[in-house]
Design an enzyme around this catalytic site. Structure first.
Site, PDB file in Angstrom:
ATOM      1  N   ARG A   1       0.832  -1.203   0.000  1.00  0.00           N
ATOM      2  CA  ARG A   1       0.000   0.000   0.000  1.00  0.00           C
ATOM      3  C   ARG A   1       0.866   1.251   0.000  1.00  0.00           C
ATOM      4  O   ARG A   1       0.461   2.295  -0.510  1.00  0.00           O
ATOM      5  CB  ARG A   1      -0.937  -0.009   1.203  1.00  0.00           C
ATOM      6  N   ALA A   2       2.065   1.142   0.566  1.00  0.00           N
ATOM      7  CA  ALA A   2       2.981   2.284   0.577  1.00  0.00           C
ATOM      8  C   ALA A   2       3.453   2.635  -0.829  1.00  0.00           C
ATOM      9  O   ALA A   2       3.847   3.777  -1.102  1.00  0.00           O
ATOM     10  CB  ALA A   2       4.170   1.991   1.482  1.00  0.00           C
ATOM     11  N   LYS A   3       3.416   1.649  -1.729  1.00  0.00           N
ATOM     12  CA  LYS A   3       3.822   1.873  -3.117  1.00  0.00           C
ATOM     13  C   LYS A   3       2.626   2.121  -4.027  1.00  0.00           C
ATOM     14  O   LYS A   3       2.762   2.128  -5.251  1.00  0.00           O
ATOM     15  CB  LYS A   3       4.618   0.667  -3.628  1.00  0.00           C
TER      16      LYS A   3
ATOM     17  N   CYS B   1      -1.042 -11.505  -7.480  1.00  0.00           N
ATOM     18  CA  CYS B   1       0.051 -11.242  -6.550  1.00  0.00           C
ATOM     19  C   CYS B   1       0.216  -9.729  -6.492  1.00  0.00           C
ATOM     20  O   CYS B   1      -0.728  -9.026  -6.138  1.00  0.00           O
ATOM     21  CB  CYS B   1       1.320 -11.968  -6.980  1.00  0.00           C
TER      22      CYS B   1
ATOM     23  N   GLY C   1       1.091  -9.460 -11.106  1.00  0.00           N
ATOM     24  CA  GLY C   1       0.323 -10.482 -11.796  1.00  0.00           C
ATOM     25  C   GLY C   1       1.042 -11.173 -12.927  1.00  0.00           C
ATOM     26  O   GLY C   1       0.404 -11.826 -13.750  1.00  0.00           O
ATOM     27  N   TRP C   2       2.378 -11.056 -12.982  1.00  0.00           N
ATOM     28  CA  TRP C   2       3.097 -11.729 -14.082  1.00  0.00           C
ATOM     29  C   TRP C   2       4.194 -12.677 -13.599  1.00  0.00           C
ATOM     30  O   TRP C   2       4.962 -13.206 -14.399  1.00  0.00           O
ATOM     31  CB  TRP C   2       3.688 -10.718 -15.064  1.00  0.00           C
TER      32      TRP C   2
END
Length: 737
Positions: A327-329, A413, A416-417
């Site tokens: 969440r910080a990013k 994740c 997503g890759w």
């Protein structure tokens, strides 16, 4: 005339754009010690200590007196000078090469040459796959009708999306629709151009969802259970950030996936009335081993299906702490309060930096000579098998939700890759027998890894100017290792054998084929890789008998439920241990086209890596090095366990005359002779076997005789009764299958 003009242009392109380089010999009497591929040109030939060393635009070749090292340049990760006379080459598939020189100046010259050769390309055309394809087209220009399509994948690959939608039975009239919102990749550069979404979700809503998902990777449906209609979707993380942002369209889309499943199952007459068979997992926290085992053992199967949508399972591959930290990013995870009829489970899978560190520890372990008595504890300390276990558990959780509980699942994740394709592709492999065929496996890799943008160029380090080592990670190799674990537990369920996977590992990095170039389908389209390079599936095709599993039965289990505990997993010795060569371009076979000067009959396509015979070990060992044959060291073992032990010892060794990867083991600079390294390998196999025997005694796990490459470890629920006489008649060498 037009055809002749086109052919002549192709010849000009091959000769002028990919010209052969001038050969430099350190000794006029030296000759190139291997048969070159089309488009391959040897640049340097010289002498190392007790060896001939050659460097081409594709490979490094070191020919010792009794062994050969033959490795594609792009498989080499780094080269360094460990002492003034020795080069130390680290490979991306866990192998290490050591080469001794007579003088410091010669060692430094080859250090510079190799560092220049393995540097990431400044432009993608510098990779050998482009020169190889162009020269192949030139050589066979006069026979284009006969040979022109050999380097192309089959129709099952090129038409995979349409075929898969039809095969899985999506209700495209009421429940689902194909959206072209990403046509020409205008919405998301790392997604396919066509995606499946609920029928009532508009493209305008999808655009809104894209603004809320990481890298605009919106929830897209990638699999439908043909019996109950439950689906698997994948996406990137929601961009919640510290501010706790919400997106109504995203919440609506996630809930609509569950509603579309209910509609799809009713329209296909696969519903059961009344009741609800869904089970809740611990919501909002990481799933522990105890909770995982409990959730699996309590599964009662598909007892009933309510008319109302089933509770959708959101499987976050990360730990809860990592998801919150994101969440910080600007990232984050779904808040259950905002997504009604959904639950979130965190699997605690490690990120690429932890996986890379684990792999480096594994590589160090596999290339040194530790005390065999402590080898298993050293293996445990690398945490490699633990990471495999968590991945298998994550995929199995998806399988239980979809197959037994008839629940839809959404997997993501961070971006997503990486972890997302690992889980989704593994779950599909467990759920659907089609993906366990050779053609189906090709479709699976193309769809989940290539179409949905796994960053092969960055993760493998062969992209344009891909110098950032923090971006490199063996994510795809880790997934292939899990597939190998499944092959061991379910030896009759896969149409392809272990050698198929080993070859796929090699050519993920080799850049002989263009299949795994670039980071996504958009980049591959812009670079025209499909038209300008050969496909790896031209080698790993279903018709290639060398990669066929002789024990395969199409009537085997429909859905696989593997044992995921670390004690049931084994090191992939054919890839990681030094007694097997990392690449065999000389068989080559790596090529859909015959090697010049060779006959296809003399050289079958896709020759498999061989193993060294234990019976001939003494002839390969230095007389001063004692060897230990402990095949019958434990009198308490019955005949079945003795056969099992023998098969593992054979699998960890190689046949005489095969190319050893660690060829410098015969050098004079204090390196242990071949026999010593092989003895360690045998000790490793014995240590693994003893550990498995102990666990098998506790759990009463039935194990049968193992056939190298196809039948090695039979897991619970998949025991295979083999006639003893038939087993004895089967070849003990993978290449004989």
């Amino acid at each position: 005339q037009d055809e002749e003009t086109q052919h002549s242009l192709e010849c000009i392109q091959a000769n002028q754009i990919f010209p052969r380089k001038q050969l430099i010999r350190e000794d006029e009497n030296l000759q190139v010690p291997f048969i070159e591929l089309h488009g391959e040109s040897t640049e340097y030939v010289g002498r190392a200590e007790d060896a001939i060393i050659a460097l081409s635009n594709y490979r490094l070749h070191i020919k010792f007196k009794e062994s050969v090292v033959n490795v594609p340049l792009q498989l080499i990760e780094s080269v360094e000078c460990r002492d003034i006379f020795q080069l130390h080459l680290t490979c991306k598939d866990c192998k290490v090469i050591r080469c001794q020189f007579s003088t410091f100046e010669q060692c430094q010259d080859w250090l510079k040459r190799l560092n220049n050769a393995i540097r990431p390309p400044s432009k993608i055309e510098d990779l050998f796959s482009f020169a190889y394809h162009a020269w192949c087209m030139e050589v066979y220009a006069s026979e284009k009708e006969q040979h022109g399509d050999l380097c192309r994948p089959g129709e099952h690959v090129t038409s995979r999306f349409k075929n898969e939608v039809e095969r899985m039975g999506f209700d495209m009239n009421n429940a689902w629709r194909i959206s072209n919102i990403n046509e020409k990749y205008k919405l998301c550069g790392s997604y396919p151009q066509e995606i499946i979404v609920p029928a009532w979700i508009t493209d305008k809503e999808l655009e809104s969802v894209a603004s809320f998902r990481s890298w605009k990777r919106i929830p897209a449906v990638v699999y439908r259970h043909q019996s109950n209609g439950a689906v698997i979707s994948r996406c990137g993380q929601p961009e919640v950030s510290w501010w706790g942002w919400r997106n109504a369209d995203d919440e609506h889309l996630v809930q609509s996936v569950a509603k579309a499943c209910a509609s799809d199952s009713r329209s296909n007459s696969n519903k059961l009335m009344n009741g609800n068979c869904s089970r809740d997992f611990p919501n909002g926290g990481d799933l522990s081993d105890v909770e995982f085992d409990s959730s699996i053992s309590n599964a009662s199967g598909a007892e009933s299906l309510a008319i109302q949508p089933q509770k959708l399972l959101i499987l976050d591959a990360r730990s809860y702490a990592a998801a919150v930290a994101n969440r910080a990013k600007g990232g984050g995870c779904e808040c259950p309060e905002y997504y009604p009829n959904c639950e979130v489970v965190f699997m605690g899978m490690a990120n690429i930096h932890s996986i890379r560190k684990s792999f480096q520890s594994l590589r160090l372990l596999c290339t040194q000579m530790p005390d065999p008595g402590n080898w298993l504890s050293a293996l445990e300390s690398t945490k490699w098998l633990q990471h495999l276990s968590v991945l298998l558990k994550s995929a199995l959780l998806v399988v239980h939700a979809v197959d037994r509980d008839q629940r839809p699942v959404l997997v993501h994740c961070s971006d997503g890759w990486d972890r997302t394709p690992q889980i989704v592709a593994l779950a599909k492999l467990l759920l659907d027998p089609y993906y366990r065929t050779t053609e189906g496996f090709q479709v699976l890799v193309e769809t989940e890894w290539l179409d949905f943008g796994h960053k092969f160029a960055d993760r493998c380090g062969h992209g344009e100017n891909s110098d950032d080592l923090n971006e490199r990670c063996p994510v795809f190799l880790q997934w292939l290792d899990c597939v190998h674990q499944l092959q061991r537990q379910f030896p009759c369920s896969f149409e392809f054998n272990e050698a198929f996977l080993v070859k796929l590992v090699q050519h993920t990095y080799s850049c002989l084929f263009g299949t795994f170039l670039c980071n996504n389908a958009k980049e591959r389209g812009e670079k025209h890789t499909q038209e300008r390079t050969c496909s790896v599936w031209s080698l790993l095709r279903a018709a290639n008998k060398a990669f066929r599993n002789l024990l395969y039965s199409s009537q085997s289990e429909s859905v696989l439920y593997p044992v995921c505990h670390v004690r049931n997993l084994m090191l992939w010795s054919a890839v990681y241990l030094p007694c097997s060569s990392p690449s065999t371009p000389t068989d080559d076979t790596c090529a859909p086209y015959p090697v010049p000067g060779s006959s296809p009959d003399d050289q079958p396509l896709g020759r498999l890596p061989k193993t060294r015979s234990f019976d001939n070990l003494t002839t390969a060992c230095d007389s001063s090095v004692p060897t230990t044959n402990r095949r019958s060291s434990d009198p308490s073992l019955n005949e079945k366990w003795q056969e099992h032990r023998r098969s593992l010892e054979l699998s960890s060794l190689g046949n005489p005359g095969d190319d050893l990867f660690d060829g410098d083991s015969l050098s004079k600079q204090g390196r242990a002779p071949v026999g010593a390294e092989l003895s360690v390998a045998a000790g490793v196999a014995e240590g693994q076997m003893e550990n498995i025997l102990q666990e098998a005694t506790k759990e009463d796990v039935g194990l049968e005789e193992h056939v190298r490459g196809s039948l090695e470890t039979v897991g619970k629920g998949n025991e295979v009764a083999l006639d003893k006489k038939r087993t004895e008649n089967l070849p003990g060498n993978v290449s004989d299958l």
